[in-house]
Structure formats: C-alpha cells, structure tokens
Design a protein around this motif. Sequence first.
Motif, PDB file in Angstrom:
ATOM      1  N   ARG A   1      33.189 -50.983 -45.135  1.00 27.63           N
ATOM      2  CA  ARG A   1      33.926 -51.468 -45.396  1.00 27.63           C
ATOM      3  C   ARG A   1      35.957 -50.675 -44.392  1.00 27.63           C
ATOM      4  N   ASP A   2      35.791 -49.586 -43.502  1.00 26.64           N
ATOM      5  CA  ASP A   2      36.332 -49.746 -42.718  1.00 26.64           C
ATOM      6  C   ASP A   2      36.226 -50.152 -41.527  1.00 26.64           C
ATOM      7  N   ASP A   3      35.237 -51.748 -41.318  1.00 32.03           N
ATOM      8  CA  ASP A   3      35.987 -52.001 -40.480  1.00 32.03           C
ATOM      9  C   ASP A   3      35.216 -54.071 -40.521  1.00 32.03           C
ATOM     10  N   GLN A   4      35.075 -54.512 -41.649  1.00 32.29           N
ATOM     11  CA  GLN A   4      34.820 -55.455 -42.179  1.00 32.29           C
ATOM     12  C   GLN A   4      34.814 -55.898 -43.167  1.00 32.29           C
ATOM     13  N   ALA A   5      35.435 -55.142 -44.812  1.00 30.45           N
ATOM     14  CA  ALA A   5      35.584 -55.546 -45.969  1.00 30.45           C
ATOM     15  C   ALA A   5      36.430 -56.466 -45.948  1.00 30.45           C
ATOM     16  N   GLY A   6      37.706 -57.264 -45.277  1.00 38.41           N
ATOM     17  CA  GLY A   6      37.936 -58.613 -45.412  1.00 38.41           C
ATOM     18  C   GLY A   6      37.042 -60.487 -44.989  1.00 38.41           C
ATOM     19  N   PHE A   7      36.568 -59.827 -44.355  1.00 32.45           N
ATOM     20  CA  PHE A   7      35.145 -60.982 -43.827  1.00 32.45           C
ATOM     21  C   PHE A   7      34.257 -60.476 -45.355  1.00 32.45           C
ATOM     22  N   ALA A   8      34.035 -59.568 -45.817  1.00 34.03           N
ATOM     23  CA  ALA A   8      32.356 -59.277 -46.654  1.00 34.03           C
ATOM     24  C   ALA A   8      33.463 -60.054 -47.524  1.00 34.03           C
ATOM     25  N   GLY A   9      34.430 -59.968 -47.529  1.00 31.36           N
ATOM     26  CA  GLY A   9      35.406 -60.229 -49.295  1.00 31.36           C
ATOM     27  C   GLY A   9      34.895 -62.062 -48.611  1.00 31.36           C
ATOM     28  N   ARG A  10      35.938 -62.641 -47.857  1.00 30.31           N
ATOM     29  CA  ARG A  10      35.773 -63.669 -48.023  1.00 30.31           C
ATOM     30  C   ARG A  10      34.303 -64.875 -48.472  1.00 30.31           C
TER      31      ARG A  10
ATOM     32  N   GLY B   1      31.554 -55.563 -37.367  1.00 30.14           N
ATOM     33  CA  GLY B   1      32.617 -56.306 -36.638  1.00 30.14           C
ATOM     34  C   GLY B   1      32.803 -55.617 -35.610  1.00 30.14           C
ATOM     35  N   PRO B   2      33.671 -55.267 -35.215  1.00 30.41           N
ATOM     36  CA  PRO B   2      34.143 -55.007 -33.422  1.00 30.41           C
ATOM     37  C   PRO B   2      33.940 -53.206 -33.672  1.00 30.41           C
ATOM     38  N   ALA B   3      34.537 -52.250 -34.380  1.00 33.25           N
ATOM     39  CA  ALA B   3      34.288 -50.548 -35.231  1.00 33.25           C
ATOM     40  C   ALA B   3      32.657 -50.768 -35.820  1.00 33.25           C
ATOM     41  N   TRP B   4      32.417 -51.852 -36.196  1.00 31.18           N
ATOM     42  CA  TRP B   4      30.542 -51.435 -37.082  1.00 31.18           C
ATOM     43  C   TRP B   4      30.015 -49.999 -35.973  1.00 31.18           C
TER      44      TRP B   4
ATOM     45  N   SER C   1      32.954 -43.396 -36.417  1.00 27.38           N
ATOM     46  CA  SER C   1      33.221 -42.366 -36.822  1.00 27.38           C
ATOM     47  C   SER C   1      33.234 -41.187 -38.181  1.00 27.38           C
ATOM     48  N   ARG C   2      32.913 -40.231 -38.464  1.00 25.15           N
ATOM     49  CA  ARG C   2      33.296 -39.481 -40.271  1.00 25.15           C
ATOM     50  C   ARG C   2      33.111 -37.880 -39.127  1.00 25.15           C
ATOM     51  N   ASN C   3      34.191 -37.303 -38.777  1.00 24.89           N
ATOM     52  CA  ASN C   3      33.892 -35.817 -38.531  1.00 24.89           C
ATOM     53  C   ASN C   3      34.077 -35.984 -37.139  1.00 24.89           C
ATOM     54  N   GLY C   4      34.403 -36.240 -36.232  1.00 29.07           N
ATOM     55  CA  GLY C   4      33.774 -36.417 -34.951  1.00 29.07           C
ATOM     56  C   GLY C   4      32.053 -37.155 -34.362  1.00 29.07           C
ATOM     57  N   VAL C   5      31.116 -37.767 -35.170  1.00 34.84           N
ATOM     58  CA  VAL C   5      30.359 -38.079 -35.484  1.00 34.84           C
ATOM     59  C   VAL C   5      30.331 -39.134 -36.136  1.00 34.84           C
ATOM     60  N   ARG C   6      29.364 -40.480 -35.030  1.00 29.66           N
ATOM     61  CA  ARG C   6      29.215 -41.114 -35.378  1.00 29.66           C
ATOM     62  C   ARG C   6      28.653 -42.246 -36.957  1.00 29.66           C
TER      63      ARG C   6
ATOM     64  N   MET D   1      26.506 -57.669 -30.747  1.00 30.83           N
ATOM     65  CA  MET D   1      25.910 -57.702 -30.830  1.00 30.83           C
ATOM     66  C   MET D   1      25.285 -56.053 -30.718  1.00 30.83           C
ATOM     67  N   PRO D   2      24.429 -55.185 -31.465  1.00 29.65           N
ATOM     68  CA  PRO D   2      24.684 -53.554 -30.658  1.00 29.65           C
ATOM     69  C   PRO D   2      22.631 -54.246 -30.054  1.00 29.65           C
ATOM     70  N   ALA D   3      22.800 -53.673 -28.635  1.00 23.63           N
ATOM     71  CA  ALA D   3      21.463 -53.495 -28.081  1.00 23.63           C
ATOM     72  C   ALA D   3      20.618 -52.142 -29.043  1.00 23.63           C
ATOM     73  N   GLU D   4      19.697 -52.188 -28.254  1.00 28.84           N
ATOM     74  CA  GLU D   4      18.594 -51.214 -29.629  1.00 28.84           C
ATOM     75  C   GLU D   4      19.299 -49.961 -29.216  1.00 28.84           C
ATOM     76  N   LYS D   5      18.855 -49.287 -28.151  1.00 23.40           N
ATOM     77  CA  LYS D   5      19.660 -48.140 -27.898  1.00 23.40           C
ATOM     78  C   LYS D   5      20.638 -47.248 -28.365  1.00 23.40           C
ATOM     79  N   GLU D   6      21.423 -48.665 -28.730  1.00 22.60           N
ATOM     80  CA  GLU D   6      22.786 -48.121 -28.893  1.00 22.60           C
ATOM     81  C   GLU D   6      22.706 -47.296 -30.451  1.00 22.60           C
ATOM     82  N   LEU D   7      21.523 -48.059 -31.262  1.00 26.10           N
ATOM     83  CA  LEU D   7      21.104 -48.036 -32.723  1.00 26.10           C
ATOM     84  C   LEU D   7      20.201 -47.052 -33.046  1.00 26.10           C
TER      85      LEU D   7
END
Length: 184
Positions: free
Chosen positions: A10-19, A65-68, A72-77, A110-116
């Motif tokens: 929701r923080d990143d692409q809620a508008g796109f998801a709704g569309r 989306g770009p921030a997906w 973060s929350r409380n400094g943790v992704r 697209m995120p890289a495998e090592k980023e997930l």
Amino acid sequence: MSGIFISYRRDDQAGFAGRLADALTSTFGADNVFRDIEDIHPGEDFVAALERQLASVDVMLVMIGPAWLTTSRNGVRRLEEADDFVRREIEAGLKSGKPVLPVLVGGAMMPAEKELPPAIAGLARRQAFILSDTGWASDVARLAQTVKPFLPASRRQVPNFRRIWVLGGVALVGMLAPFAEAPE
C-alpha cells in the motif's frame, strides 16, 4: 474464490493496484479478482482471508513499484520482517507452485535475487511484466491475455450482462404472451 490474487504494498503502489484490479474485474469479473482492500470485509480475520484466497487462486500478480524493495518500518526493511504480509503472500504463492508474475509499475526495476530475503528470492527468477502509465490500456490488455491461460475456462470471461438481460426479456415476453388480451 478468486482466480487472480493481486499482491501489492500500500505504501508503494496502491493506486496502481486499484487501477489494475478495476481493469481485470472488467475483463474477468469481480469474483475472479482478489485485492485485500476490496475483498476482506470489516470484522473478518484478514490473515485467515488471505490464506484462504492464496490457497484457492490460479495466479498471483506481485505488483512492484519504485519503493517496494526499500519500504521500511523502524529502520528495518519490511521484506526482512517474517510477519510482513507482502512477504508472506509471496512465500505462499511461490510454495504453492502456482504462477507468480511480477508486475512492474511506476518505472520500477526487477529486484535481484541477492536483494530479496531467501524465502522469496525465487521471485527474482520470474519473468516480469511491465505496466506503464503511457501504455496502460494496451499493457493491461496484454497482461489479461497473459493471465487468461492460467485460469480455468469458467473464469476466463465475465458474463455478458446485456445478453442476459435481452434473453431474460425475451423469455418474460414469451411467458406473458398467453395472458395478453387479444385485440377486438
């Protein structure tokens, strides 16, 4: 249960998801598209609702989306948190063996495998689909055609309500005709 599950942050692409949900609903019908904000009712246990939907869907769309990746929350992704719902949805989708399709919006990469996190690293090996603002209608039409083969025949097309109304009207006229008074 719905045939298409839309996972999004929701923080990143809620508008796109709704569309996207609106567009897919017009193609496949409301009963065939699941998006939490529209399909989990007040008072319903959302964890149980998500698990029920994930067990029964035919295909999962993971909107990125770009921030997906960096939200973060409380400094943790968020993706690093085991109880993050987006992470849990993706884990369940990947474990199910059902098609999981990353959908890139807002110019996201697209995120890289090592980023997930390891539990969802397999997402990075999935071919992504790009939805752009400038080509939205044609991109969504292509996405619908991409998703369609994953759905059982009963979920592939929304009923033609105009045709149903016309056929119903004809049937009603046919039933009432014997009761009509003959002109004198």
